[in-house]
Design an enzyme around this catalytic site. Structure first.
Site, mmCIF file in Angstrom:
data_model
loop_
_atom_site.group_PDB
_atom_site.id
_atom_site.type_symbol
_atom_site.label_atom_id
_atom_site.label_comp_id
_atom_site.label_asym_id
_atom_site.label_seq_id
_atom_site.Cartn_x
_atom_site.Cartn_y
_atom_site.Cartn_z
ATOM 1 N N ASP A 26 34.647 17.825 42.833
ATOM 2 C CA ASP A 26 33.257 18.215 42.630
ATOM 3 C C ASP A 26 33.145 19.605 42.025
ATOM 4 O O ASP A 26 32.219 19.869 41.260
ATOM 5 C CB ASP A 26 32.486 18.166 43.956
ATOM 6 C CG ASP A 26 32.035 16.750 44.250
ATOM 7 O OD1 ASP A 26 31.519 16.096 43.331
ATOM 8 O OD2 ASP A 26 32.222 16.299 45.392
ATOM 9 N N CYS A 58 41.768 19.983 48.633
ATOM 10 C CA CYS A 58 41.831 18.558 48.988
ATOM 11 C C CYS A 58 41.320 17.659 47.866
ATOM 12 O O CYS A 58 41.221 16.452 48.032
ATOM 13 C CB CYS A 58 41.072 18.279 50.277
ATOM 14 S SG CYS A 58 39.314 18.622 50.142
ATOM 15 N N GLU A 111 32.937 23.292 46.822
ATOM 16 C CA GLU A 111 32.900 22.309 45.729
ATOM 17 C C GLU A 111 31.669 22.475 44.858
ATOM 18 O O GLU A 111 31.461 21.727 43.908
ATOM 19 C CB GLU A 111 33.034 20.877 46.256
ATOM 20 C CG GLU A 111 32.163 20.520 47.426
ATOM 21 C CD GLU A 111 32.444 19.121 47.983
ATOM 22 O OE1 GLU A 111 33.247 18.377 47.397
ATOM 23 O OE2 GLU A 111 31.836 18.779 49.002
ATOM 24 N N HIS A 171 34.796 7.982 42.892
ATOM 25 C CA HIS A 171 35.298 7.582 44.214
ATOM 26 C C HIS A 171 35.978 6.217 44.191
ATOM 27 O O HIS A 171 36.865 5.957 44.986
ATOM 28 C CB HIS A 171 34.189 7.672 45.260
ATOM 29 C CG HIS A 171 33.980 9.084 45.692
ATOM 30 N ND1 HIS A 171 33.039 9.898 45.112
ATOM 31 C CD2 HIS A 171 34.655 9.855 46.577
ATOM 32 C CE1 HIS A 171 33.125 11.100 45.652
ATOM 33 N NE2 HIS A 171 34.099 11.108 46.537
HETATM 34 C C1 PEP Z 1 36.269 16.864 46.114
HETATM 35 O O1 PEP Z 1 35.110 16.907 45.681
HETATM 36 O O2 PEP Z 1 37.237 17.380 45.526
HETATM 37 C C2 PEP Z 1 36.569 16.142 47.360
HETATM 38 C C3 PEP Z 1 37.756 16.173 47.906
HETATM 39 O O3 PEP Z 1 35.575 15.386 47.897
HETATM 40 P P1 PEP Z 1 35.156 13.967 47.300
HETATM 41 O O4 PEP Z 1 36.158 13.575 46.272
HETATM 42 O O5 PEP Z 1 35.092 13.000 48.417
HETATM 43 O O6 PEP Z 1 33.801 14.255 46.696
HETATM 44 MG MG MG Z 2 33.513 16.323 46.967
#
Ligand code: PEP
Ligand code: MG
Length: 590
Positions: free
Chosen positions: A473, A520, A449, A202
């Site tokens: 994820d 996403c 995910e 992140h």
């Molecule tokens: C993902 O896991 O691809 C996602 C978009 O959520 P995050 O990156 O915030 O875990």
């Molecule tokens: Mg995620």
């Protein structure tokens, strides 16, 4: 001496500037420039804090009980000595005078210089005095009030830069938590280098959202680079060049200009609708962390927000979680900014590498959890905190009276979780009805995910309106690779056949069920995967605003029918990545 450090490229482009080393524990110290007229008073502020701490230590010494161990008295003498040594506060003056750093920043910069000198000492006793120096600096920082952010919106606010000719600054740290990284939005730093982290950690994601070059997972950059060194970050290659020769510097300045020209060229696509050669309209949505990011989303030509990572509203709160009203204002701001376009708000996804920094509220400190990625994360956390969850749902529903809101639930792995969410929604709507609060129609979606969700998708689809595939994820959990661990970063493979299977079947099943589907995760914003996802039938991509132009360019040159024809061979291949590059390139019009 010039040398290179290698890491993982996470955010493209070239940055050239001076290194600012920041210890991870001090990332939340305010970093801002003081105006020329305030340089003297800033130094005076530092001296005052130093004098206050001197008095504090002298008082402590005077008040030591008669039977206190002698070492304590000696230790206070050491602290007084370090505090008043010219190598500390006098030297920090240079940072204020020459670089216009605020007092807290100047002091931490000088601490980094001294800490390194201590590390290099041969004598064990002297080397161990580093900890004393750190304690002394900590005291001065608290006497300074830790630099209450004059700008009010985070530690890294630029308050003034009224002096000419300052060099760009690049931040170098062992690690930066996502909660700290978010504070660097709109900051003085024009690039980041960290020792720790993977491509989809992140911290890397927030760096990418800032659209400035970044390299993570270098393992030892913060040990090798020195305060104020000249550094080049090559965010495309994942290389860091320290103290480059003039020829290398010139080469990178040229590349920097080229990449700016390329961006300017792509920016012209902003108003062009994303329609493929065979006439398919593709939605290019934005991922945002804070409501203010909606401006960048609109500027980039996004047709909606596909992922509002609401957990960033919950970070840096000193123990307080945002109230319902505060959340409502934030969601409403994003919804109104998007002027009727959809805004997909994801309920909090804390845990794993995104601990709430002051998790004492719920005694969920990151360090105390055995395996945080598989622990009480995301919807599991929300369901364990039902009143907090309903508060968030109420805020989201209230915001839906002002535009088009979609609700997205992270990390779903069980049907029961969706049912509990629906029950919470029923209660929230009832409460709003009772209070006469208006709300609109809110579609409900789940993130795919966790492999379990992808494998039981037909069942989940009966209960939701749309899905959003979180590839970050999905890859982590399918391949059992911690996305934030640079030691296994080479195994984090979006082209892995198992990942492709889950992706393609999820897209196909959602489409067959007549439900919306988007991606996403970071794959959606990487133009390398655009053809693949289009070929699999995806028509909604959500990404950082800065990535929209390059993905749009791919979309405009794609024929989805032809791309779809190449997918079976890619899926059957033992080397899907290589085959995809060849096959898809052959299907595209350049
Ligand atoms: C993902 O896991 O691809 C996602 C978009 O959520 P995050 O990156 O915030 O875990
Ligand atoms: Mg995620």
């Amino acid at each position: 001496m010039s040398f290179q450090v290698f890491g993982i490229p996470v955010s493209r482009g070239v940055a050239i500037g001076r290194a600012v080393l920041v210890a991870s524990s001090r990332v939340d110290v305010a970093h801002y420039f003081v105006p020329t007229a305030e340089v003297d008073s800033e130094y005076a502020r530092l001296l005052q804090a130093r004098d206050a701490v001197t008095r504090e230590l002298q008082d402590l010494k005077a008040d030591l009980p008669a039977d206190a161990p002698h070492e304590l008295d000696a230790l206070l003498d050491v602290h007084l000595l370090l505090l008043n040594d010219e190598a500390l506060v006098d030297a920090a003056r240079q940072w204020i005078a020459e670089r216009h750093y605020n007092a807290e920043w100047a002091l931490s910069a000088q601490l980094e210089v001294l800490a390194r000198q201590f590390d290099e000492m041969e004598d064990d006793y002297l080397r161990e005095r580093k900890a004393d120096l750190e304690q002394v600096v900590e005291r001065v920082l608290s006497a300074l009030g830790h630099g209450q952010n004059k700008g009010g919106a985070g530690a890294a606010v630029v308050v003034a830069r009224d002096f000419a000719g300052e060099d760009p600054l690049l931040l170098v740290a062992a690690d930066i938590a996502p909660a700290d990284m978010i504070q660097f939005k709109r900051s003085v730093f024009q690039g980041f280098i960290t020792d720790i982290g993977g491509k989809t950690s992140h911290t890397a994601i927030v760096a990418r959202s800032m659209d400035i070059p970044a390299v993570v997972g270098t393992r030892e950059a913060s040990r090798l680079i020195r305060q104020d060194d000249w550094v080049i970050i090559d965010g495309d290659a994942g290389t860091v060049i320290v103290n480059p020769s003039p020829i290398v510097l010139e080469e990178y300045r040229f590349r920097q200009r080229q990449s700016e020209l390329e961006r300017a060229r792509l920016a012209r696509l902003r108003h062009t609708p994303a329609i493929t050669l065979d006439g398919q309209r593709i939605e290019l949505h934005a991922n945002i962390e804070l409501p203010g990011d909606a401006v960048a989303a609109l500027d980039a030509g996004a047709t909606g927000v596909g992922l509002f990572r609401s957990e960033f509203l919950f970070m840096n709160r000193e123990g307080e979680l945002p109230s319902e009203d505060e959340q409502f204002e934030a969601y409403r701001a994003a919804v109104e900014a998007m002027r009727g376009m959809p805004v997909t708000i994801r309920t909090v996804d804390v845990g794993a590498d995104k601990p709430l920094d002051r998790m004492s509220v719920n005694e969920l400190r990151h360090e105390h959890v055995l395996n945080p990625s598989m622990g009480l994360r995301a919807i599991r956390w929300s369901l364990a905190e039902p009143s907090m969850f309903r508060q968030q749902l109420r805020a989201i529903y209230r915001a839906s009276a002002f535009g088009h809101v979609k609700l997205l639930v992270p990390m779903v792995a069980h049907l029961s979780e969706i049912k509990q969410v629906q029950e919470a929604i029923r209660r929230v709507k009832q409460q709003l009805d009772d209070a006469g609060q208006p709300y609109g129609l809110v579609e409900l979606g789940v993130m795919v995910e966790v492999p379990a969700a992808a494998l039981m998708l037909p069942m989940l689809l009966r209960h939701v309106d749309f899905i959003s595939i979180g590839t970050n994820d999905l890859i982590q959990y399918t391949l059992a690779i911690d996305r934030a661990d640079e030691a296994v970063a080479h195994l984090y493979d979006p082209w892995h056949p198992a990942v492709l299977q889950l992706l393609s079947s999820s897209i196909a099943q959602a489409r067959a069920a007549g439900k919306g589907v988007s991606v996403c995760g970071e794959m959606a914003g990487d133009a390398l995967f655009t053809d693949l996802l289009l070929g699999m039938g995806l028509n909604c991509f959500s990404m950082h605003p800065s990535q929209i132009p390059s993905v749009k360019q791919r979309v405009l040159r794609a024929d989805t029918q032809r791309l779809a024809a190449a997918i079976p061979r890619i899926m059957e291949s033992e080397e899907p990545g290589r085959v995809a590059v060849e096959l898809l390139a052959a299907q595209r019009l350049h």
